[in-house]
Scaffold this motif. Structure first.
Motif, mmCIF file in Angstrom:
data_model
loop_
_atom_site.group_PDB
_atom_site.id
_atom_site.type_symbol
_atom_site.label_atom_id
_atom_site.label_comp_id
_atom_site.label_asym_id
_atom_site.label_seq_id
_atom_site.Cartn_x
_atom_site.Cartn_y
_atom_site.Cartn_z
ATOM 1 N N LYS A 44 -62.106 -20.376 109.989
ATOM 2 C CA LYS A 44 -62.474 -20.465 108.585
ATOM 3 C C LYS A 44 -61.380 -19.871 107.698
ATOM 4 C CE LYS A 44 -66.408 -19.425 107.073
ATOM 5 N NZ LYS A 44 -67.628 -18.718 106.688
ATOM 6 N N ARG A 45 -61.266 -20.413 106.519
ATOM 7 C CA ARG A 45 -60.355 -19.882 105.516
ATOM 8 C C ARG A 45 -60.896 -18.529 105.049
ATOM 9 N NH1 ARG A 45 -59.384 -22.223 99.513
ATOM 10 N NH2 ARG A 45 -57.309 -21.396 99.193
ATOM 11 N N PRO A 46 -60.042 -17.500 104.981
ATOM 12 C CA PRO A 46 -60.515 -16.188 104.532
ATOM 13 C C PRO A 46 -61.154 -16.250 103.143
ATOM 14 C CG PRO A 46 -58.361 -15.985 105.518
ATOM 15 C CD PRO A 46 -58.646 -17.456 105.389
ATOM 16 N N GLY A 47 -62.026 -15.304 102.894
ATOM 17 C CA GLY A 47 -62.755 -15.265 101.635
ATOM 18 C C GLY A 47 -61.869 -15.024 100.430
ATOM 19 N N VAL A 48 -62.441 -15.238 99.268
ATOM 20 C CA VAL A 48 -61.709 -15.171 98.006
ATOM 21 C C VAL A 48 -61.151 -13.769 97.728
ATOM 22 C CG1 VAL A 48 -63.701 -14.704 96.522
ATOM 23 C CG2 VAL A 48 -61.777 -15.988 95.614
ATOM 24 N N ASP A 50 -59.927 -11.734 100.038
ATOM 25 C CA ASP A 50 -58.831 -11.461 100.970
ATOM 26 C C ASP A 50 -57.627 -12.296 100.538
ATOM 27 O OD1 ASP A 50 -57.123 -10.981 103.078
ATOM 28 O OD2 ASP A 50 -58.457 -11.767 104.628
ATOM 29 N N LEU A 51 -56.952 -11.841 99.505
ATOM 30 C CA LEU A 51 -55.865 -12.628 98.923
ATOM 31 C C LEU A 51 -54.711 -12.860 99.891
ATOM 32 C CD1 LEU A 51 -55.790 -11.038 95.357
ATOM 33 C CD2 LEU A 51 -56.903 -13.150 96.087
ATOM 34 N N ARG A 54 -55.817 -15.160 102.778
ATOM 35 C CA ARG A 54 -55.990 -16.519 102.259
ATOM 36 C C ARG A 54 -54.640 -17.203 102.053
ATOM 37 N NH1 ARG A 54 -60.896 -18.247 99.775
ATOM 38 N NH2 ARG A 54 -60.614 -20.057 98.474
ATOM 39 N N TYR A 57 -53.213 -18.052 105.497
ATOM 40 C CA TYR A 57 -53.942 -19.178 106.078
ATOM 41 C C TYR A 57 -53.521 -20.490 105.398
ATOM 42 C CZ TYR A 57 -57.727 -22.174 107.664
ATOM 43 O OH TYR A 57 -58.435 -23.216 108.216
ATOM 44 N N ASP A 58 -53.449 -20.466 104.077
ATOM 45 C CA ASP A 58 -53.066 -21.676 103.339
ATOM 46 C C ASP A 58 -51.652 -22.120 103.696
ATOM 47 O OD1 ASP A 58 -55.562 -21.698 102.132
ATOM 48 O OD2 ASP A 58 -54.842 -20.919 100.207
#
Length: 84
Positions: A44-48, A50-51, A54, A57-58
């Motif tokens: 899963k993409r890390p939560g909002v 966890d900048l 995220r 991951y992106d």
């Protein structure tokens, strides 16, 4: 040298750069390293909130579909450019 040896050497060389690369370059290095060692991003993409997670991951997801060998070659080329 073989690609595997070049990739390993680049991993050592990146730690000895004279100056810290810009964040976008660091993300590119991270993405190519992960693609070259693990393949496509999963999970899963890390939560909002966890900048950093995220962004990493992106960046990794942005190179999805790139063959491991191609990612390793791009990583080696980028480290070589940064050392010049």
């Amino acid at each position: 040298m073989s690609l595997a040896a070049d990739f390993e050497q680049a991993q050592t060389d990146v730690k000895q750069l004279p100056s810290r690369p810009a964040n976008n370059v660091l993300l590119r290095l991270y993405a190519l390293y992960k693609q070259g060692t693990h393949g496509d991003a999963d999970g899963k993409r890390p939560g909002v909130f966890d900048l950093v997670g995220r962004a990493k991951y992106d960046a990794w997801k942005s190179v999805a579909g790139t063959a491991r060998e191609d990612a390793q070659r791009q990583y080696v080329a980028l480290v070589t450019d940064l050392r010049a």
